[in-house]
Design a protein around this motif. Structure first.
Motif, PDB file in Angstrom:
ATOM      1  N   VAL A 118       0.832  -1.209   0.000  1.00  0.00           N
ATOM      2  CA  VAL A 118       0.000   0.000   0.000  1.00  0.00           C
ATOM      3  C   VAL A 118       0.866   1.259   0.000  1.00  0.00           C
ATOM      4  N   LEU A 119       1.885   1.288   0.865  1.00  0.00           N
ATOM      5  CA  LEU A 119       2.712   2.487   1.015  1.00  0.00           C
ATOM      6  C   LEU A 119       3.601   2.722  -0.208  1.00  0.00           C
ATOM      7  N   ILE A 120       4.172   1.659  -0.754  1.00  0.00           N
ATOM      8  CA  ILE A 120       5.030   1.818  -1.938  1.00  0.00           C
ATOM      9  C   ILE A 120       4.207   2.334  -3.119  1.00  0.00           C
ATOM     10  N   LYS A 121       2.998   1.829  -3.269  1.00  0.00           N
ATOM     11  CA  LYS A 121       2.135   2.311  -4.339  1.00  0.00           C
ATOM     12  C   LYS A 121       1.828   3.793  -4.159  1.00  0.00           C
ATOM     13  N   ALA A 122       1.524   4.199  -2.920  1.00  0.00           N
ATOM     14  CA  ALA A 122       1.239   5.610  -2.662  1.00  0.00           C
ATOM     15  C   ALA A 122       2.470   6.478  -2.898  1.00  0.00           C
ATOM     16  N   ALA A 123       3.660   5.964  -2.537  1.00  0.00           N
ATOM     17  CA  ALA A 123       4.887   6.732  -2.746  1.00  0.00           C
ATOM     18  C   ALA A 123       5.185   6.909  -4.228  1.00  0.00           C
ATOM     19  N   LYS A 124       5.012   5.851  -5.010  1.00  0.00           N
ATOM     20  CA  LYS A 124       5.266   5.945  -6.451  1.00  0.00           C
ATOM     21  C   LYS A 124       4.352   6.962  -7.107  1.00  0.00           C
ATOM     22  N   GLU A 125       3.122   7.077  -6.604  1.00  0.00           N
ATOM     23  CA  GLU A 125       2.161   8.012  -7.174  1.00  0.00           C
ATOM     24  C   GLU A 125       2.228   9.382  -6.496  1.00  0.00           C
ATOM     25  N   ARG A 126       3.221   9.584  -5.647  1.00  0.00           N
ATOM     26  CA  ARG A 126       3.471  10.868  -4.980  1.00  0.00           C
ATOM     27  C   ARG A 126       2.256  11.361  -4.200  1.00  0.00           C
TER      28      ARG A 126
END
Length: 342
Positions: A118-126
């Protein structure tokens, strides 16, 4: 912990939820379809109420524990098992401490792996922001570095998650040491490669400003307003400095709790201090002036060498003396009301 109501399903690992649901499904199917139809006598209700009350009182548990969903789920599962097998020994169900410890680690790893995605996806999408902060345990004399993650999900709901809280064991709170501890925490969730994609939110402490200088940073307005209000309404500065000088371990100021300063061991020459740091410098100078002019340096050195238990006794005495003035005020007001109202 996820604080958004729409994201409460993330409070427990989906792995543990699935395992719990599978365990229930494996039980024999002769359980009554609607347990609410079963009537329990008042005598049995009172017996359960008394047992629950004794458990709370004898083991000093919070009364709010009776509203805990986990406790209700555990009792519900116990009732189902007892219904199928009859009276069952508690020792045959309850695991030992080591088993629970291993299960906590297992579920924790599963939950951490789930949150990584969840967090990596949110980070990639800024759309991920992290808020690191330092705080101190005055009793154990240990500092901690905590970090809260906030992000928007696919449905534009604001989610919040306590990412980590690690003991800060570095010799000082310099920017170099600070960023190392932050990176250690991010490694737990695989977020270290995405530090440039994350929006960082922190106070205006010079060590945080320098540690996060390479990244996108927003300074917390709440810390700024708090410092402004303290500077405006703080009227007993010298009294607090005196207390800090004698019992520094037990009178930690709010500025120190916020960690909006650089440790004395930090030798960073290129730090540009903001108004917050200037205010803290002023307090430190006042404290140094007090040390220079005080005639009780010997006494202070003696007190600092006392055992922690003796210090706590002296602090209690000081706090009790501080309360005496309020007792006198109450007595004067009571006498005034008695004289004019009788």
């Amino acid at each position: 912990m996820i604080t958004n109501k729409s994201q409460q399903k993330l409070q427990l690992s989906s792995t543990s939820r699935i395992a719990f649901r599978d365990a229930l499904s494996d039980l024999p199917k002769s359980i009554p379809p609607d347990p609410n139809n079963i009537k329990i006598s008042e005598k049995e209700k009172n017996l359960f109420k008394t047992s629950l009350t004794n458990w709370i009182c004898l083991n000093i548990r919070s009364i709010n524990i009776i509203e805990d969903e986990g406790l209700k789920s555990l009792i519900d599962l116990s009732i189902r098992i007892g219904y199928m097998h009859g009276p069952v020994s508690v020792s045959s169900l309850f695991p030992c401490r080591k088993t629970i410890t291993k299960e906590i680690q297992k579920i924790g790893m599963a939950g951490r792996d789930e949150m990584k995605t969840v967090l990596i996806k949110a980070a990639k999408e800024r759309r991920l922001s992290l808020s690191p902060d330092l705080w101190s345990d005055g009793y154990k004399q240990i500092s901690y570095l905590g970090c809260v993650a906030q992000w928007l999900d696919d449905e534009w709901n604001l989610c919040s998650f306590d990412l980590f809280c690690l003991p800060y064991r570095k010799p000082n709170k310099s920017a170099a040491n600070l960023i190392k501890v932050i990176e250690d925490g991010l490694e737990l969730f695989g977020l270290k490669p995405f530090m440039f994609d994350i929006v960082w939110v922190s106070d205006r402490g010079s060590n945080f400003k320098k540690a996060l200088a390479k990244f996108t940073v927003l300074h917390c307005i709440a810390h700024r307003l708090n410092n402004m209000l303290q500077h405006t309404f703080y009227q007993s500065q010298m009294n607090k400095v005196k207390q800090d000088a004698v019992f520094a371990d037990y009178y930690a100021s709010s500025m120190e709790d916020e960690d909006d300063y650089v440790s004395d061991n930090d030798t960073e020459d290129d730090i540009s201090f903001s108004d917050d740091e200037a205010l803290i410098d002023k307090r430190i100078k006042n404290r140094n002036n007090f040390y220079a002019t005080s005639t009780r340096n010997t006494l202070n050195n003696t007190i600092t060498q006392l055992p922690s238990d003796a210090k706590r006794v002296l602090v209690t005495i000081i706090q009790c003396k501080d309360l005496v003035k309020y007792i006198k005020k109450v007595r004067r007001i009571s006498a005034y009301l008695y004289y004019y109202c009788s």
